[in-house]
Design an enzyme around this catalytic site. Structure first.
Site, PDB file in Angstrom:
ATOM      1  N   SER A  51      -4.678   0.014  14.207  1.00 37.29           N
ATOM      2  CA  SER A  51      -5.324   1.335  14.269  1.00 37.29           C
ATOM      3  C   SER A  51      -5.937   1.513  15.650  1.00 37.29           C
ATOM      4  CB  SER A  51      -6.445   1.399  13.219  1.00 37.29           C
ATOM      5  OG  SER A  51      -7.283   2.521  13.455  1.00 37.29           O
ATOM      6  N   GLY A  73       0.834  -1.208   0.000  1.00 33.75           N
ATOM      7  CA  GLY A  73       0.000   0.000   0.000  1.00 33.75           C
ATOM      8  C   GLY A  73       0.864   1.253   0.000  1.00 33.75           C
ATOM      9  N   ALA A  74       1.985   1.193  -0.729  1.00 29.53           N
ATOM     10  CA  ALA A  74       3.013   2.244  -0.607  1.00 29.53           C
ATOM     11  C   ALA A  74       2.949   3.303  -1.707  1.00 29.53           C
ATOM     12  CB  ALA A  74       4.393   1.604  -0.573  1.00 29.53           C
ATOM     13  N   LYS A 118      -8.570  -4.570  12.316  1.00 32.00           N
ATOM     14  CA  LYS A 118      -7.413  -3.956  12.984  1.00 32.00           C
ATOM     15  C   LYS A 118      -7.133  -4.601  14.344  1.00 32.00           C
ATOM     16  CE  LYS A 118      -5.935  -1.119   9.903  1.00 32.00           C
ATOM     17  NZ  LYS A 118      -4.798  -1.602   9.091  1.00 32.00           N
ATOM     18  N   TYR A 159     -13.749  -2.723   9.840  1.00 28.94           N
ATOM     19  CA  TYR A 159     -12.370  -2.217   9.970  1.00 28.94           C
ATOM     20  C   TYR A 159     -11.817  -2.450  11.379  1.00 28.94           C
ATOM     21  CZ  TYR A 159      -8.622   1.347   9.513  1.00 28.94           C
ATOM     22  OH  TYR A 159      -7.422   2.021   9.476  1.00 28.94           O
TER      23      TYR A 159
HETATM   24  P1  NAP Z   1      -4.522   5.303   1.877  1.00 33.29           P
HETATM   25  O1  NAP Z   1      -4.010   6.693   1.684  1.00 33.29           O
HETATM   26  O2  NAP Z   1      -5.905   4.968   1.447  1.00 33.29           O
HETATM   27  O3  NAP Z   1      -3.476   4.296   1.193  1.00 33.29           O
HETATM   28  C1  NAP Z   1      -3.691   2.911   1.214  1.00 33.29           C
HETATM   29  C2  NAP Z   1      -2.982   2.305   0.037  1.00 33.29           C
HETATM   30  O4  NAP Z   1      -3.235   0.874   0.065  1.00 33.29           O
HETATM   31  C3  NAP Z   1      -3.523   2.832  -1.306  1.00 33.29           C
HETATM   32  O5  NAP Z   1      -2.450   3.188  -2.152  1.00 33.29           O
HETATM   33  C4  NAP Z   1      -4.304   1.637  -1.830  1.00 33.29           C
HETATM   34  O6  NAP Z   1      -4.329   1.535  -3.244  1.00 33.29           O
HETATM   35  C5  NAP Z   1      -3.519   0.474  -1.257  1.00 33.29           C
HETATM   36  N1  NAP Z   1      -4.299  -0.757  -1.318  1.00 33.29           N
HETATM   37  C6  NAP Z   1      -5.624  -0.918  -1.068  1.00 33.29           C
HETATM   38  N2  NAP Z   1      -5.993  -2.190  -1.292  1.00 33.29           N
HETATM   39  C7  NAP Z   1      -4.876  -2.843  -1.687  1.00 33.29           C
HETATM   40  C8  NAP Z   1      -4.629  -4.195  -2.069  1.00 33.29           C
HETATM   41  N3  NAP Z   1      -5.603  -5.113  -2.080  1.00 33.29           N
HETATM   42  N4  NAP Z   1      -3.373  -4.532  -2.438  1.00 33.29           N
HETATM   43  C9  NAP Z   1      -2.377  -3.616  -2.447  1.00 33.29           C
HETATM   44  N5  NAP Z   1      -2.555  -2.332  -2.087  1.00 33.29           N
HETATM   45  C10 NAP Z   1      -3.788  -1.949  -1.707  1.00 33.29           C
HETATM   46  O7  NAP Z   1      -4.430   4.876   3.423  1.00 33.29           O
HETATM   47  P2  NAP Z   1      -3.483   5.372   4.628  1.00 33.29           P
HETATM   48  O8  NAP Z   1      -4.241   6.354   5.406  1.00 33.29           O
HETATM   49  O9  NAP Z   1      -2.119   5.685   4.136  1.00 33.29           O
HETATM   50  O10 NAP Z   1      -3.438   4.027   5.510  1.00 33.29           O
HETATM   51  C11 NAP Z   1      -2.374   3.094   5.462  1.00 33.29           C
HETATM   52  C12 NAP Z   1      -2.594   2.031   6.540  1.00 33.29           C
HETATM   53  O11 NAP Z   1      -2.646   2.649   7.822  1.00 33.29           O
HETATM   54  C13 NAP Z   1      -3.901   1.255   6.384  1.00 33.29           C
HETATM   55  O12 NAP Z   1      -3.711  -0.087   6.792  1.00 33.29           O
HETATM   56  C14 NAP Z   1      -4.823   1.969   7.351  1.00 33.29           C
HETATM   57  O13 NAP Z   1      -5.867   1.137   7.750  1.00 33.29           O
HETATM   58  C15 NAP Z   1      -3.863   2.301   8.461  1.00 33.29           C
HETATM   59  N6  NAP Z   1      -4.310   3.411   9.313  1.00 33.29           N
HETATM   60  C16 NAP Z   1      -4.506   4.677   8.811  1.00 33.29           C
HETATM   61  C17 NAP Z   1      -4.915   5.707   9.650  1.00 33.29           C
HETATM   62  C18 NAP Z   1      -5.127   7.104   9.161  1.00 33.29           C
HETATM   63  O14 NAP Z   1      -5.560   7.961   9.983  1.00 33.29           O
HETATM   64  N7  NAP Z   1      -4.854   7.451   7.921  1.00 33.29           N
HETATM   65  C19 NAP Z   1      -5.135   5.449  11.003  1.00 33.29           C
HETATM   66  C20 NAP Z   1      -4.937   4.164  11.483  1.00 33.29           C
HETATM   67  C21 NAP Z   1      -4.513   3.161  10.642  1.00 33.29           C
HETATM   68  P3  NAP Z   1      -5.507   2.209  -4.126  1.00 33.29           P
HETATM   69  O15 NAP Z   1      -5.290   3.661  -4.001  1.00 33.29           O
HETATM   70  O16 NAP Z   1      -5.247   1.714  -5.511  1.00 33.29           O
HETATM   71  O17 NAP Z   1      -6.793   1.743  -3.525  1.00 33.29           O
END
Ligand code: NAP
Length: 251
Positions: A140, A11-12, A156, A152
């Site tokens: 999370s 997810g990078a 998590k 979710y």
């Molecule tokens: P984000 O901006 O939505 O980025 C997530 C990335 O994962 C996107 O590039 C997405 O690709 C990719 N992805 C989704 N499904 C996938 C799959 N099946 N295979 C490979 N890649 C996939 O999310 P983020 O906020 O950076 O979050 C990153 C992680 O931290 C997640 O696990 C999230 O649950 C966790 N987290 C985030 C927060 C927050 O406040 N942001 C808080 C707690 C935990 P597409 O764009 O193509 O869909």
């Protein structure tokens, strides 16, 4: 001692994963930038290369067993055997329980839990062979419960149990497993949440900052710093832990 220094971050292509990939590259790792869309990964690879690092764009769906096996084989062939894995790929499909579809339940569990399982099963073969590895899973604060996120929060919380069992099974091979549980981090995921509840993103962020003990929201670099610690040589006695990176106490 870890002398291979190859990391995979799922997810990078953006958000936290991109921040983590860039930080690990700055720490000296060659980084596989893995996401659904390989073209989107190439932008992060270009930034890493411009900063003097080494990276590879890998397109793969982490919930697809064959795609995961092919992706990890490709990383091993083109960069080297992976010794660090960051399971970060994630999606949200929020809704109250009574309105939640089976598809929204299944797809969230598939990306977070099945995805982390498949990636870890494939990558650990290289780590146990080398006798050194670091697995870092994104949980999370929602693991503690969050309205509208029954899928979710289950995923998590599941990541935390998954992490603790990995620590028990893999410790004797020199492999640690830890989880990071972020609070609110500014990314497209949290922007989508603001849109869903109909609050302008700036206003949403201000409200969260006011409720947070350190008085601000989190950024991808805050999570990348914690990942850098867990990936480090010196963190070898830390395993099976959940670190809340949320600007204040949780759990
Ligand atoms: P984000 O901006 O939505 O980025 C997530 C990335 O994962 C996107 O590039 C997405 O690709 C990719 N992805 C989704 N499904 C996938 C799959 N099946 N295979 C490979 N890649 C996939 O999310 P983020 O906020 O950076 O979050 C990153 C992680 O931290 C997640 O696990 C999230 O649950 C966790 N987290 C985030 C927060 C927050 O406040 N942001 C808080 C707690 C935990 P597409 O764009 O193509 O869909």
């Amino acid at each position: 001692m870890n002398d291979t220094r190859i990391a995979i971050v799922t997810g990078a292509a953006r958000g936290i994963g991109a921040g983590v990939a860039e930080r690990l590259a700055a720490d000296g790792y060659a980084v596989a930038v893995l996401d659904l869309d390989e073209a989107a990964c190439k932008k992060v690879v270009a930034r890493i290369e411009a900063a003097g690092g080494r990276a590879l764009a890998v397109g793969a769906d982490v919930s697809d067993e064959a795609a995961v096996a092919a992706a990890v084989d490709r990383v091993a062939a083109e960069l080297g055997a992976p010794s660090v894995l960051v399971n970060n790929a994630g999606i949200i499909r929020d809704n109250m329980l009574f309105k939640m579809s089976v598809d929204d339940w299944d797809s969230v569990l598939a990306v977070h839990l099945r995805g982390a399982f498949l990636m870890t099963r494939a990558a650990q073969a290289h780590m146990t062979k080398a006798g050194w590895g670091r697995i870092i899973n994104l949980s999370s604060t929602s693991a503690l419960g969050n309205r509208g996120q029954v899928n979710y929060s289950a995923a998590k919380a599941g990541m935390q149990g998954f992490t603790k069992t990995l620590a028990l099974e893999l410790g004797k091979f020199g492999v640690t497993a830890n989880a990071i549980a972020p609070g609110f981090i500014e990314t497209e995921m949290t922007q989508a949440t603001a849109e869903r509840i109909g609050v302008p993103f700036e206003q949403f962020k201000e409200g969260i900052a006011k409720e947070t003990p350190v008085g601000r929201i989190g950024m991808p670099a805050d999570i990348a710093h914690a990942v850098s610690f867990f990936a480090s040589e010196g963190a070898g006695y830390v395993s099976g832990q959940v670190l809340y990176v949320a600007g204040g106490p949780k759990a």
